[in-house]
Enzyme design. Sequence first.
Site, PDB file in Angstrom:
ATOM      1  N   GLY A 144       6.342   0.953   5.950  1.00 29.11           N
ATOM      2  CA  GLY A 144       7.245  -0.005   5.308  1.00 29.11           C
ATOM      3  C   GLY A 144       7.348   0.204   3.809  1.00 29.11           C
ATOM      4  N   CYS A 145       6.216   0.484   3.183  1.00 31.88           N
ATOM      5  CA  CYS A 145       6.204   0.690   1.729  1.00 31.88           C
ATOM      6  C   CYS A 145       6.912   1.991   1.351  1.00 31.88           C
ATOM      7  CB  CYS A 145       4.776   0.670   1.207  1.00 31.88           C
ATOM      8  SG  CYS A 145       3.968  -0.926   1.458  1.00 31.88           S
ATOM      9  N   THR A 146       6.780   3.008   2.186  1.00 35.69           N
ATOM     10  CA  THR A 146       7.473   4.265   1.935  1.00 35.69           C
ATOM     11  C   THR A 146       8.978   4.081   2.073  1.00 35.69           C
ATOM     12  OG1 THR A 146       5.557   5.555   2.654  1.00 35.69           O
ATOM     13  CG2 THR A 146       7.710   6.669   2.681  1.00 35.69           C
ATOM     14  N   LYS A 156       0.816  -1.206   0.000  1.00 32.94           N
ATOM     15  CA  LYS A 156       0.000   0.000   0.000  1.00 32.94           C
ATOM     16  C   LYS A 156       0.855   1.264   0.000  1.00 32.94           C
ATOM     17  CE  LYS A 156      -4.181   1.373   2.525  1.00 32.94           C
ATOM     18  NZ  LYS A 156      -5.018   1.433   1.363  1.00 32.94           N
ATOM     19  N   ALA A 199      10.204   2.137  -1.018  1.00 30.05           N
ATOM     20  CA  ALA A 199      10.191   2.982  -2.222  1.00 30.05           C
ATOM     21  C   ALA A 199      11.327   4.009  -2.183  1.00 30.05           C
ATOM     22  CB  ALA A 199       8.840   3.683  -2.361  1.00 30.05           C
TER      23      ALA A 199
END
Length: 156
Positions: free
Chosen positions: A44-46, A39, A49
């Site tokens: 974590g995804c930030t 998401k 990325a």
Amino acid sequence: MTIEVGSIAPDAELVADNGEKMTLADYRGKYIVLYFYPKDMTPGCTTEACDFRDQHQSFADVNAVILGVSPDPQEKHQKFKEKHDLPFRLLVDDEQKLADAYGVWKLKKNFGKEYMGIERSTFIIDPEGRIIKEWRKVKVKDHVQEALQYIKDAQS
């Protein structure tokens, strides 16, 4: 469905963050770092990325493109990309075409609730379109450096 290292990478036409339709085949001749993440805008995804962003030039230097995939809509990808200055494409997989093909759309559990979602995973696809490496249940710390090193080693 499970895929195997050495097999031809599954492909699908998906919409990118800029609204254009694209496929993995558009990048034949380059290594592809295809990473699936749950998401946009989550911690974590930030981090993942931004780690890919910070190594973007190093990947370009070894003839590799980075493509992020999640079920989020195009508008959310666009905001995520702009907020964190991401120099690579984010693909919309809202129907889980690619996630299913790679076996990363899984039953997940969080705080006693079960739901379907992306299992954080990365695949390296060689310039001929074959999967040469996979990481499943990725832990974000040091993962991007490991993926970059794998491509460097594959070339030597």
